[in-house]
Design a protein around this motif. Structure first.
Motif, short mmCIF file in Angstrom:
data_model
loop_
_atom_site.label_atom_id
_atom_site.label_comp_id
_atom_site.label_asym_id
_atom_site.label_seq_id
_atom_site.Cartn_x
_atom_site.Cartn_y
_atom_site.Cartn_z
N GLY A 54 48.79 13.32 126.33
CA GLY A 54 47.60 14.08 126.65
C GLY A 54 46.93 13.65 127.94
N LEU A 55 46.85 12.34 128.19
CA LEU A 55 46.21 11.85 129.42
C LEU A 55 46.97 12.31 130.66
CD1 LEU A 55 44.09 10.20 130.87
CD2 LEU A 55 45.51 8.17 130.52
N ILE A 56 48.30 12.20 130.58
CA ILE A 56 49.13 12.64 131.73
C ILE A 56 48.97 14.14 131.94
CG2 ILE A 56 51.49 12.84 132.60
CD1 ILE A 56 52.17 10.34 130.97
N MET A 57 48.94 14.90 130.82
CA MET A 57 48.79 16.35 130.93
C MET A 57 47.44 16.71 131.52
SD MET A 57 50.66 19.03 130.24
CE MET A 57 50.10 19.97 131.66
N ALA A 58 46.38 15.95 131.17
CA ALA A 58 45.05 16.21 131.70
C ALA A 58 45.02 16.04 133.21
CB ALA A 58 44.02 15.30 131.04
N ILE A 59 45.70 15.02 133.71
CA ILE A 59 45.75 14.80 135.15
C ILE A 59 46.50 15.93 135.85
CG2 ILE A 59 46.61 13.25 136.97
CD1 ILE A 59 46.21 10.93 135.03
N ILE A 60 47.60 16.34 135.22
CA ILE A 60 48.39 17.45 135.79
C ILE A 60 47.55 18.74 135.82
CG2 ILE A 60 50.41 18.94 135.47
CD1 ILE A 60 51.85 16.52 134.27
N LEU A 61 46.78 18.96 134.74
CA LEU A 61 45.93 20.15 134.70
C LEU A 61 44.85 20.09 135.78
CD1 LEU A 61 45.40 20.74 130.87
CD2 LEU A 61 46.72 22.15 132.45
N GLY A 62 44.33 18.90 136.04
CA GLY A 62 43.34 18.78 137.09
C GLY A 62 43.90 19.17 138.44
N ILE A 63 45.17 18.83 138.66
CA ILE A 63 45.82 19.13 139.95
C ILE A 63 46.27 20.58 140.03
CG2 ILE A 63 47.76 18.54 141.46
CD1 ILE A 63 47.67 15.70 140.25
N LYS A 64 46.94 21.06 138.97
CA LYS A 64 47.56 22.39 139.00
C LYS A 64 46.78 23.45 138.24
CE LYS A 64 51.12 22.94 140.49
NZ LYS A 64 51.55 23.29 141.86
N GLY A 65 45.67 23.08 137.64
CA GLY A 65 44.94 24.00 136.76
C GLY A 65 44.56 25.32 137.42
N ASN A 66 44.04 25.25 138.63
CA ASN A 66 43.61 26.49 139.30
C ASN A 66 44.78 27.44 139.50
OD1 ASN A 66 40.86 25.99 139.53
ND2 ASN A 66 41.10 24.81 141.40
N GLU A 67 45.90 26.92 139.97
CA GLU A 67 47.07 27.77 140.23
C GLU A 67 47.60 28.37 138.93
OE1 GLU A 67 50.07 26.00 142.70
OE2 GLU A 67 48.60 24.71 143.70
N TRP A 68 47.68 27.54 137.90
CA TRP A 68 48.23 28.03 136.63
C TRP A 68 47.31 29.06 135.98
CZ3 TRP A 68 50.26 22.82 134.12
CH2 TRP A 68 51.38 22.41 134.85
N ALA A 69 45.99 28.82 136.06
CA ALA A 69 45.05 29.77 135.48
C ALA A 69 45.11 31.11 136.21
CB ALA A 69 43.63 29.22 135.52
N TRP A 70 45.30 31.07 137.53
CA TRP A 70 45.40 32.31 138.31
C TRP A 70 46.63 33.12 137.90
CZ3 TRP A 70 42.59 35.14 141.60
CH2 TRP A 70 43.23 36.09 142.40
N LYS A 71 47.73 32.41 137.64
CA LYS A 71 48.95 33.11 137.29
C LYS A 71 49.00 33.52 135.82
CE LYS A 71 51.73 30.66 140.78
NZ LYS A 71 52.88 29.75 140.99
N SER A 72 48.25 32.86 134.97
CA SER A 72 48.34 33.11 133.53
C SER A 72 47.46 34.26 133.08
CB SER A 72 47.94 31.84 132.75
OG SER A 72 48.86 30.80 133.01
N ARG A 73 46.32 34.45 133.76
CA ARG A 73 45.39 35.51 133.34
C ARG A 73 45.20 36.51 134.45
NH1 ARG A 73 39.62 33.92 131.13
NH2 ARG A 73 39.39 36.10 131.75
N ARG A 74 44.85 37.72 134.07
CA ARG A 74 44.51 38.75 135.06
C ARG A 74 43.04 38.61 135.42
NH1 ARG A 74 45.91 41.70 139.26
NH2 ARG A 74 44.73 43.64 139.43
#
Length: 480
Positions: A423-443
């Motif tokens: 979970g901690l590693i995933m949280a760091i990854i989400l902090g880095i890539k979260g904006n890009e992934w959220a843009w691609k995942s939702r309209r």
């Protein structure tokens, strides 16, 4: 008492042979037309040539009949009757004048996927237009049949529809004509050629609208409200602004209706006025980008020509025999509301059409196309999909509230935050890539809407995290 009205608007008693005012003959056959709201009876002969066989349909602008053309070996034709909703000599004369102008425009159109226009005429205060009768079924009828079978149109079928129909729109637009009423019920799949036929030009319907709004010869022309709500773009319905991209917008709505089986109002968010069709079907990235750009809220954000879409999709025109005219110069045609004037073609210049009240934006031929809102594509690991630079950067909401943020933004991989250690590693990854992934995942409706949403997540997560630290700190002091 029944009355007959002559072409000048004079009323005479029913059964009269001649107008009592001007002497115009009123009866050319055993059947005569009464100026009433009833349709024309089967067997009626019009213009001493067309024998009406049956009524096909009736709408707000008039009626459509199947008739036999005795001047062409009893060939079937479609006769459209247009009914001005305002009566009177002045209104009728204005309707005739506008109707004749539109007849000139229609007569110039020569394309195998547009019904051939033959003539327009007036008979006993009624206005008629004669064109080819198309054997086939509308796409609305085809969709209803498929819905009864539990299925809709597929993406390959829509790609084929675009390949067959976009060249027709390219031809129309290069003639200075905007259809303005594209929808599944105005496209017929020909039983002879298997190609889509574009019917019911909205330009002619404008005649009755102009008369109904008491349009006078000296008044300023107004924008048209022709077009179906849901299919026509907002600026066409509210302001009467039309351009080639107006037809492309309506074609995109037609495509998503055919693929989802739902009406436009079911696919449009009524609060944000953004399309949510992508929640219903999954399409290829290429088709998704094309439809989103065709459906852009502003005209200058859409494709500006049918040829541009064909090129984007890697398709070629299917009817080389009907290539668009080769206009000299690099100027882009300016389109007007065709109900008010006929295109003036001189030399090699492009057709000039203007909307006097609501001018169409002038798009520079060398301007770069507006970026496509490609959010919601679902391909979070596809690095080839461009993400707006404005949204890149660290995401505090995703880092601090990883699991909850992932659910709210449909980034399902973020649920790994629930796993200990991972979970901690995933949280760091989400902090880095979260904006890009959220843009691609939702309209998202826009970049601004996306940034506002992520800012809310960041503020809430920071506040709650700070609150928790304060409670833990106070608890530690109390314990000591």
């Amino acid at each position: 008492m029944n009355y007959i009205t002559c072409s000048q608007g004079h009323k005479s008693t029913g059964g009269s042979n001649f107008c009592s005012t001007c002497g115009e003959p009123l009866q050319n056959s055993n059947h005569y037309l009464e100026p009433t709201l009833i349709g024309i009876q089967p067997g009626t002969r019009l213009r001493d040539r067309y024998i009406v066989r049956e009524m096909l349909g009736q709408g707000g602008f008039g009626r459509t009949y199947i008739a036999e053309d005795t001047g062409r070996f009893n060939e079937k034709v479609a006769i459209k009757e247009f009914i001005p909703s305002v009566q009177g000599t002045g209104a009728l004369n204005k309707a005739v004048e506008l109707f004749q102008r539109e007849a000139v425009t229609l007569y110039q159109l020569q394309h195998s996927q547009i019904p051939r226009f033959w003539e327009a005429f007036q008979e006993n205060s009624r206005l008629f237009l004669v064109e080819d009768f198309i054997e086939g079924r509308t796409y609305e009828s085809l969709l209803n049949e498929r819905l009864r079978q539990g299925r809709c149109f597929s993406e390959p079928e829509i790609t084929k529809l675009f390949q067959d129909l976009l060249p027709v729109l390219s031809y129309l637009h290069n003639q200075g004509v905007i259809h303005r009423d594209i929808s599944p019920d105005n496209i017929i799949l020909s039983g002879k050629t298997g190609l889509p036929i574009l019917i019911d030009m909205g330009a002619v319907k404008q005649v009755t609208v102009n008369v109904a709004t008491n349009l006078q010869t000296t008044s300023a022309p107004r924008g048209t409200s022709i077009g179906k709500v849901g299919y026509a773009p907002d600026e066409q319905i509210r302001l009467g602004i039309v351009a080639p991209n107006s037809d492309l917008y309506a074609l995109a709505v037609t495509a998503i209706v055919l693929m989802t089986g739902k009406q436009p109002e079911q696919l449009l968010d009524q609060y944000t006025l953004t399309w949510k069709w992508d929640r219903e079907i999954n399409l290829s990235l290429l088709m998704t980008q094309v439809l989103n750009r065709m459906l852009a809220p502003r005209g200058d954000q859409r494709f500006q020509s049918a040829d541009e879409i064909l090129s984007f999709l890697g398709l070629r025109q299917t009817n080389p025999a009907y290539s668009t005219p080769n206009y000299s110069g690099n100027s882009t045609p300016i389109y007007q509301n065709p109900a008010y004037s006929t295109p003036n073609y001189s030399g090699n210049s492009a057709p000039i059409y203007q909307n006097p009240v609501y001018p169409t934006p002038n798009y520079s031929g060398n301007s770069a196309p507006s970026p496509v809102n490609n959010s919601g594509c679902g391909q979070i690991f596809d690095a080839s999909i461009p993400v707006p630079q404005e949204i890149k950067g660290w995401n505090w909401g995703a880092f601090l509230f990883g699991a909850f943020w992932s659910v709210g933004n449909k980034v399902w991989i973020g649920l790994l935050c629930f796993i200990p250690y991972v979970g901690l590693i995933m949280a760091i990854i989400l902090g880095i890539k979260g904006n890009e992934w959220a843009w691609k995942s939702r309209r998202w409706a826009s970049i601004e809407a996306f940034k506002a949403n992520q800012k809310t997540w960041a503020v809430v997560s920071l506040c709650l995290t700070g609150f928790v630290f304060v409670i833990v700190f106070l608890a530690s002091l109390g314990g000591s």
